[in-house]
Design a protein around this motif. Structure first.
Motif, PDB file in Angstrom:
ATOM      1  N   ALA A  62       0.845  -1.200   0.000  1.00 38.90           N
ATOM      2  CA  ALA A  62       0.000   0.000   0.000  1.00 38.90           C
ATOM      3  C   ALA A  62       0.879   1.248   0.000  1.00 38.90           C
ATOM      4  CB  ALA A  62      -0.939  -0.022   1.199  1.00 38.90           C
ATOM      5  N   ARG A  70      -1.643   4.423   4.434  1.00 41.36           N
ATOM      6  CA  ARG A  70      -2.109   3.129   4.918  1.00 41.36           C
ATOM      7  C   ARG A  70      -1.161   2.569   5.967  1.00 41.36           C
ATOM      8  NH1 ARG A  70      -5.114  -1.134   3.217  1.00 41.36           N
ATOM      9  NH2 ARG A  70      -6.736   0.450   2.939  1.00 41.36           N
ATOM     10  N   ARG A 113      -8.666   4.122  -3.330  1.00 40.51           N
ATOM     11  CA  ARG A 113      -9.279   3.160  -2.423  1.00 40.51           C
ATOM     12  C   ARG A 113     -10.642   2.743  -2.972  1.00 40.51           C
ATOM     13  NH1 ARG A 113      -4.754   4.109  -0.427  1.00 40.51           N
ATOM     14  NH2 ARG A 113      -4.348   4.502   1.790  1.00 40.51           N
ATOM     15  N   THR A 115      -6.948  -0.992  -0.821  1.00 42.41           N
ATOM     16  CA  THR A 115      -6.030  -0.149  -1.589  1.00 42.41           C
ATOM     17  C   THR A 115      -5.852  -0.772  -2.971  1.00 42.41           C
ATOM     18  OG1 THR A 115      -4.875   0.470   0.439  1.00 42.41           O
ATOM     19  CG2 THR A 115      -3.738   0.873  -1.643  1.00 42.41           C
TER      20      THR A 115
END
Length: 534
Positions: free
Chosen positions: A178, A182, A230, A248
């Motif tokens: 990610a 994140r 996202r 993600t």
């Protein structure tokens, strides 16, 4: 099979009642154990097991409900669930009493399929062996990390499951694939505040809560770097938002994956409700046992034994905040468990009490260690919730435990009503203030009013707009230091001396008499008098 493992009607209401079900009409003296869950079908009436819980899909009128209740009574059913608002007029209630059937209401917006799945999962506990964990959708019930990993494999993307406040409940593997926001989200178990504020300004949370389908969230900039997009969806139980799922993504997703992501939200809802039901049940039991122990009397010894605290001296602490007491209590319970694995905490009447078992050799100096423990906790949670903590005496036995709880209550009252910059205290530090508060309660209960010299001064202030009571209070608080007393009002010292002469003349007070000074100080603290004559 244990009573807990086999679902009862009481357990169903405990676990699901706050969100999904409402007891509309109870019936006394009925078997509590549920024999099975059956969906009613008027075109193809199913065979009912004894003590069945029947889901009355499509029932709309009182006549429909009355007719079905008559049949269910003949087949020894236990309860009937009807979509809210339940038609529960006198005819329905009479039919329910005659049939011996409990009537439940299902909240608007809750799918019957969700309810059936939850009820059957509760019923199945223990049926595949006492040692085997319950499963939902092929995954251990309540294991949100397993669910997150399953969704991540389905989506080929790292996933987080978050609550309504964007706190991370669980996350999948592959988070290294990610981005920076994140990573910080997972490490801090909370979406970074700048990201959350940006999403809120963009209307992302608004769009999520309005939609029942996955929402593609455009990239945001975090730490000067554009992050990845996202895919998010809200997790619901009926009309209630439980949280959300965030994946993600690095590129376009096919329709099949987006649809699968939406279906995953239904499974996550079941697991989140199961987690909450288990946590609520444990919290209720812990609260009941701790409340019984702290109040003493019948059952207190057994309660301490079930809490694993029997036979040990107990350190008693209590915390209370201005808001979010449940959240503060959970944090306090976690803090105490880090100190001692057998420590117990629960919120009772808006106050979270904690009991920490001690060895006899730890009792000397326990109050100092407890104060450090409380200060460390308050430093960790900060001042936003306005928390204060009371340290009670060590309780050597059950009678001492009741006295220690009373002591912490007295300390908390002082800290809430007159903190004076204090956040942690024991009774020995605030005992005089606590006694004054109790005396103030007695005075108020009897309706006592100021008398003698203080009454004369108060009446003169009210009539003439003067400040004689304020002057007297300032002089007494300053131990007769006119300069300090004048500065606290504030007025010129000569003006203060003049007012003080008027106090002695009009009140008939001899300020050199210690008994008179004490009586006046006591009255000023137990009677609520105006601060000025205006």
């Amino acid at each position: 099979m244990s009573d807990r493992a086999r679902a009862s009607l009481a357990r169903v209401l405990d676990d699901l009642g706050t969100t999904l079900l409402d007891l509309v009409h109870p019936v006394a003296e009925r078997p509590q154990e549920i024999g099975g869950v059956v969906i009613h079908d008027r075109l193809d009436e199913p065979v009912l097991p004894p003590h069945a819980l029947v889901l009355g899909v499509g029932l709309e009128t009182e006549d429909d409900v009355v007719a079905l209740l008559g049949r269910l009574g003949r087949e020894r059913a236990l309860a009937l669930v009807v979509r809210a608002p339940v038609p529960a007029g006198p005819a329905v209630r009479e039919a329910a009493d005659r049939a011996g059937i409990c009537l439940l209401g299902l909240s608007r917006g809750v799918p019957w399929a969700h309810l059936a799945a939850l009820l059957r999962s509760l019923l199945a506990e223990g049926d595949v062996g006492a040692d085997g964990p319950q499963s939902l959708g092929g995954l251990p019930a309540g294991d949100l990390f397993a669910v997150a990993n399953a969704i991540a494999a389905l989506m080929d993307a790292p996933v987080t499951i978050e609550d309504r406040s964007s706190r991370v409940l669980a996350f999948s593997g592959r988070q290294n694939e990610a981005d920076a926001s994140r990573v910080e989200t997972v490490l801090g178990r909370q979406v970074p505040e700048p990201v959350r504020e940006l999403l809120a300004r963009r209307g992302v949370f608004r769009d999520l809560h309005r939609s029942h389908d996955p929402v593609l969230v455009d990239p945001v900039t975090f730490a000067g770097v554009v992050q990845l997009p996202r895919l998010a969806i809200v997790v619901r139980a009926g009309d209630e938002v439980l949280g959300s799922i965030w994946a993600t993504v690095t590129g376009p997703l096919g329709e099949a994956r987006i649809q699968a992501f939406g279906e995953a939200a239904k499974l996550v809802a079941l697991h989140m409700l199961r987690v909450r039901a288990g946590a609520d049940g444990q919290r209720r039991m812990r609260t009941d046992l701790l409340s019984t122990a702290l109040t003493g009397g019948a059952g207190a010894t057994d309660a301490l034994g079930r809490l694993g605290l029997a036979g040990s001296p107990l350190l008693v602490l209590a915390v209370v905040g201005d808001d979010e007491q449940e959240r503060l209590g959970d944090a306090f319970a976690m803090h105490l468990s880090a100190v001692h694995p057998r420590a117990v905490a629960a919120t009772i009447g808006g106050v979270t009490y904690g009991l920490v078992p001690m060895r006899p050799d730890q009792v000397p100096g326990a109050d100092e260690r407890a104060a450090r423990l409380a200060r460390d906790f308050l430093d960790r949670v900060g001042e936003r919730l306005g928390p204060v903590a009371a340290v009670g005496p060590v309780a050597p036995d059950l009678a001492g435990l009741v006295r220690a709880r009373t002591a912490t209550d007295r300390v908390l009252r002082v800290l809430r009503e007159n903190p004076r910059g204090r956040r942690v205290a024991g009774l020995d530090e605030v005992q005089a203030e606590s006694l004054l508060l109790e005396l103030r309660d007695q005075v108020a209960a009897r309706g006592d009013r100021p008398s003698g010299a203080l009454l004369r001064l108060a009446e003169y202030d009210q009539t003439h707009g003067s400040f004689l009571v304020v002057t007297l209070r300032a002089w007494l608080d300053a131990f007769g230091d006119v300069i300090a007393a004048a500065a606290s009002v504030p007025v010129h010292p000569n003006t203060f001396r003049y007012r003080l002469r008027r106090v002695t003349e009009l009140g008939g007070i001899d300020l050199t008499d210690a008994e008179q000074r004490f009586a006046l100080m006591l009255q000023l603290r137990v009677h609520r008098l105006p601060e000025s004559g205006t």
